[in-house]
Design a protein around this motif. Structure first.
Motif, PDB file in Angstrom:
ATOM      1  N   ALA A  16      13.634 -15.383 -11.157  1.00 17.94           N
ATOM      2  CA  ALA A  16      13.163 -16.699 -10.691  1.00 17.94           C
ATOM      3  C   ALA A  16      11.965 -16.535  -9.759  1.00 17.94           C
ATOM      4  N   ASP A  17      12.004 -15.494  -8.932  1.00 16.00           N
ATOM      5  CA  ASP A  17      10.859 -15.220  -8.047  1.00 16.00           C
ATOM      6  C   ASP A  17       9.600 -14.961  -8.879  1.00 16.00           C
ATOM      7  N   LEU A  18       9.774 -14.184  -9.940  1.00 16.67           N
ATOM      8  CA  LEU A  18       8.622 -13.867 -10.799  1.00 16.67           C
ATOM      9  C   LEU A  18       8.099 -15.136 -11.475  1.00 16.67           C
ATOM     10  N   GLN A  19       9.024 -15.983 -11.910  1.00 15.71           N
ATOM     11  CA  GLN A  19       8.606 -17.233 -12.566  1.00 15.71           C
ATOM     12  C   GLN A  19       7.838 -18.150 -11.617  1.00 15.71           C
ATOM     13  N   ARG A  20       8.262 -18.121 -10.357  1.00 14.98           N
ATOM     14  CA  ARG A  20       7.618 -18.982  -9.360  1.00 14.98           C
ATOM     15  C   ARG A  20       6.232 -18.485  -8.966  1.00 14.98           C
ATOM     16  N   ALA A  21       5.997 -17.211  -9.178  1.00 12.31           N
ATOM     17  CA  ALA A  21       4.741 -16.619  -8.707  1.00 12.31           C
ATOM     18  C   ALA A  21       3.541 -17.206  -9.453  1.00 12.31           C
ATOM     19  N   ALA A  22       2.517 -17.533  -8.692  1.00 14.53           N
ATOM     20  CA  ALA A  22       1.321 -18.122  -9.293  1.00 14.53           C
ATOM     21  C   ALA A  22       0.469 -17.064  -9.981  1.00 14.53           C
ATOM     22  N   GLN A  23       0.625 -15.836  -9.525  1.00 16.43           N
ATOM     23  CA  GLN A  23      -0.176 -14.737 -10.064  1.00 16.43           C
ATOM     24  C   GLN A  23       0.752 -13.609 -10.512  1.00 16.43           C
ATOM     25  N   PRO A  24       0.197 -12.680 -11.271  1.00 17.53           N
ATOM     26  CA  PRO A  24       1.004 -11.505 -11.633  1.00 17.53           C
ATOM     27  C   PRO A  24       1.546 -10.812 -10.379  1.00 17.53           C
ATOM     28  N   CYS A  25       2.702 -10.192 -10.508  1.00 14.41           N
ATOM     29  CA  CYS A  25       3.333  -9.506  -9.379  1.00 14.41           C
ATOM     30  C   CYS A  25       3.289  -8.006  -9.610  1.00 14.41           C
ATOM     31  N   ARG A  26       3.183  -7.279  -8.501  1.00 19.63           N
ATOM     32  CA  ARG A  26       3.173  -5.820  -8.581  1.00 19.63           C
ATOM     33  C   ARG A  26       4.607  -5.308  -8.630  1.00 19.63           C
ATOM     34  N   TRP A  27       4.881  -4.499  -9.647  1.00 21.50           N
ATOM     35  CA  TRP A  27       6.205  -3.870  -9.748  1.00 21.50           C
ATOM     36  C   TRP A  27       6.079  -2.495  -9.115  1.00 21.50           C
ATOM     37  N   GLU A  69      -1.729  -2.060 -16.673  1.00 21.59           N
ATOM     38  CA  GLU A  69      -1.133  -0.730 -16.810  1.00 21.59           C
ATOM     39  C   GLU A  69      -1.008  -0.041 -15.448  1.00 21.59           C
ATOM     40  N   ALA A  70      -0.388   1.120 -15.453  1.00 23.87           N
ATOM     41  CA  ALA A  70      -0.036   1.815 -14.211  1.00 23.87           C
ATOM     42  C   ALA A  70      -1.253   2.194 -13.364  1.00 23.87           C
ATOM     43  N   TYR A  71      -1.089   2.056 -12.055  1.00 22.55           N
ATOM     44  CA  TYR A  71      -2.106   2.457 -11.073  1.00 22.55           C
ATOM     45  C   TYR A  71      -1.357   2.972  -9.848  1.00 22.55           C
ATOM     46  N   PRO A  72      -2.024   3.687  -8.931  1.00 26.03           N
ATOM     47  CA  PRO A  72      -1.311   4.272  -7.788  1.00 26.03           C
ATOM     48  C   PRO A  72      -0.594   3.200  -6.958  1.00 26.03           C
ATOM     49  N   ASP A  73       0.644   3.467  -6.612  1.00 26.14           N
ATOM     50  CA  ASP A  73       1.469   2.502  -5.882  1.00 26.14           C
ATOM     51  C   ASP A  73       1.097   2.512  -4.398  1.00 26.14           C
ATOM     52  N   PRO A  74       0.473   1.432  -3.905  1.00 25.79           N
ATOM     53  CA  PRO A  74       0.027   1.419  -2.502  1.00 25.79           C
ATOM     54  C   PRO A  74       1.184   1.457  -1.504  1.00 25.79           C
ATOM     55  N   THR A  75       2.382   1.047  -1.909  1.00 23.75           N
ATOM     56  CA  THR A  75       3.494   1.065  -0.946  1.00 23.75           C
ATOM     57  C   THR A  75       3.865   2.486  -0.543  1.00 23.75           C
ATOM     58  N   ALA A  76       3.529   3.469  -1.389  1.00 23.42           N
ATOM     59  CA  ALA A  76       3.835   4.864  -1.061  1.00 23.42           C
ATOM     60  C   ALA A  76       3.013   5.348   0.130  1.00 23.42           C
ATOM     61  N   LEU A  77       1.867   4.688   0.360  1.00 24.45           N
ATOM     62  CA  LEU A  77       0.949   5.106   1.432  1.00 24.45           C
ATOM     63  C   LEU A  77       1.127   4.295   2.710  1.00 24.45           C
ATOM     64  N   ASP A  78       1.973   3.288   2.641  1.00 25.66           N
ATOM     65  CA  ASP A  78       2.123   2.351   3.759  1.00 25.66           C
ATOM     66  C   ASP A  78       3.332   2.715   4.621  1.00 25.66           C
ATOM     67  N   PRO A  79       3.079   3.220   5.835  1.00 23.94           N
ATOM     68  CA  PRO A  79       4.180   3.651   6.696  1.00 23.94           C
ATOM     69  C   PRO A  79       5.150   2.517   7.042  1.00 23.94           C
ATOM     70  N   GLN A  80       4.679   1.280   6.913  1.00 26.22           N
ATOM     71  CA  GLN A  80       5.550   0.136   7.213  1.00 26.22           C
ATOM     72  C   GLN A  80       6.465  -0.220   6.047  1.00 26.22           C
ATOM     73  N   SER A  81       6.135   0.314   4.881  1.00 26.50           N
ATOM     74  CA  SER A  81       6.893  -0.060   3.685  1.00 26.50           C
ATOM     75  C   SER A  81       8.184   0.739   3.569  1.00 26.50           C
ATOM     76  N   PRO A  82       9.252   0.105   3.110  1.00 26.73           N
ATOM     77  CA  PRO A  82      10.486   0.864   2.840  1.00 26.73           C
ATOM     78  C   PRO A  82      10.290   1.890   1.725  1.00 26.73           C
ATOM     79  N   TYR A  83       9.200   1.749   0.984  1.00 27.63           N
ATOM     80  CA  TYR A  83       8.931   2.670  -0.117  1.00 27.63           C
ATOM     81  C   TYR A  83       7.930   3.750   0.260  1.00 27.63           C
ATOM     82  N   PHE A  84       7.605   3.830   1.548  1.00 26.64           N
ATOM     83  CA  PHE A  84       6.680   4.867   2.006  1.00 26.64           C
ATOM     84  C   PHE A  84       7.172   6.244   1.576  1.00 26.64           C
ATOM     85  N   SER A  85       6.232   7.071   1.145  1.00 26.76           N
ATOM     86  CA  SER A  85       6.584   8.415   0.696  1.00 26.76           C
ATOM     87  C   SER A  85       5.667   9.437   1.354  1.00 26.76           C
TER      88      SER A  85
END
Length: 150
Positions: A16-27, A69-85
């Motif tokens: 539902a969140d994806l449907q509500r989004a006005a623009q494409p969402c980053r997975w 198509e696939a591109y580098p995931d910016p959340t991996a570089l973000d120390p604030q992100s739970p997905y930081f790596s």
DNA sequence: GCCAACGTTGGC
DNA sequence: GCCAACGTTGGC
């Protein structure tokens, strides 16, 4: 065109969140190499089953499509992100993301319990015991078996 | 909340 | 390279 299945916790990001989004969402946030490799194989226009996991009603909630198509995931570089790596740097980021949008809704959520009962899905990682893969390919045959329930 | 199964880490 | 320990996933 290829078919895929991707899992998301609906408390975090639902169909539902994806449907509500006005623009494409980053997975983003995929941190498993096998899943990452499947992300890299995706092409714009591919369709995927949007699966809700870790929730009261696990199952397929809708159909999405890959729009970038696939591109580098910016959340991996973000120390604030739970997905930081810590493994990732600007020069060398092993993780990737794709952009998706909603393709079409389905009449009802198709529960995992029902998917388990269908013939012809035995090879799908989703229904295999112990499998935790969050991004997986779906064959055309498997897709049509599931799409018959839409 | 429980727990089985998995993937990753790190000592050796 | 082995493998025990640990953290995570995810259904129930």
């Amino acid at each position: 065109m290829n078919y895929w299945l991707m899992k998301s916790e609906p408390d975090e990001f639902s169909f539902a969140d994806l449907q509500r989004a006005a623009q494409p969402c980053r997975w983003d946030g995929v941190r498993n190499y096998q899943a990452r490799n499947f992300l890299r194989s995706m092409q714009s226009g591919d369709l995927f089953l949007f699966y809700h996991s870790s929730c009261a009603e696990p199952g397929i909630a809708g159909v999405g499509k890959i729009v970038h198509e696939a591109y580098p995931d910016p959340t991996a570089l973000d120390p604030q992100s739970p997905y930081f790596s810590a493994k990732a740097s600007n020069e060398k980021n092993p993780w990737c993301a794709v952009d998706v949008s909603a393709a079409h809704s389905i009449a009802r959520l198709i529960p995992l319990t029902e998917l388990r009962q269908l013939n012809g899905l035995e090879a799908l990682a989703l229904v295999q015991k112990g499998s935790r893969l969050s991004v997986m390919p779906v064959t055309a045959e498997q897709w049509h078996i599931i799409a018959a329930l839409f």
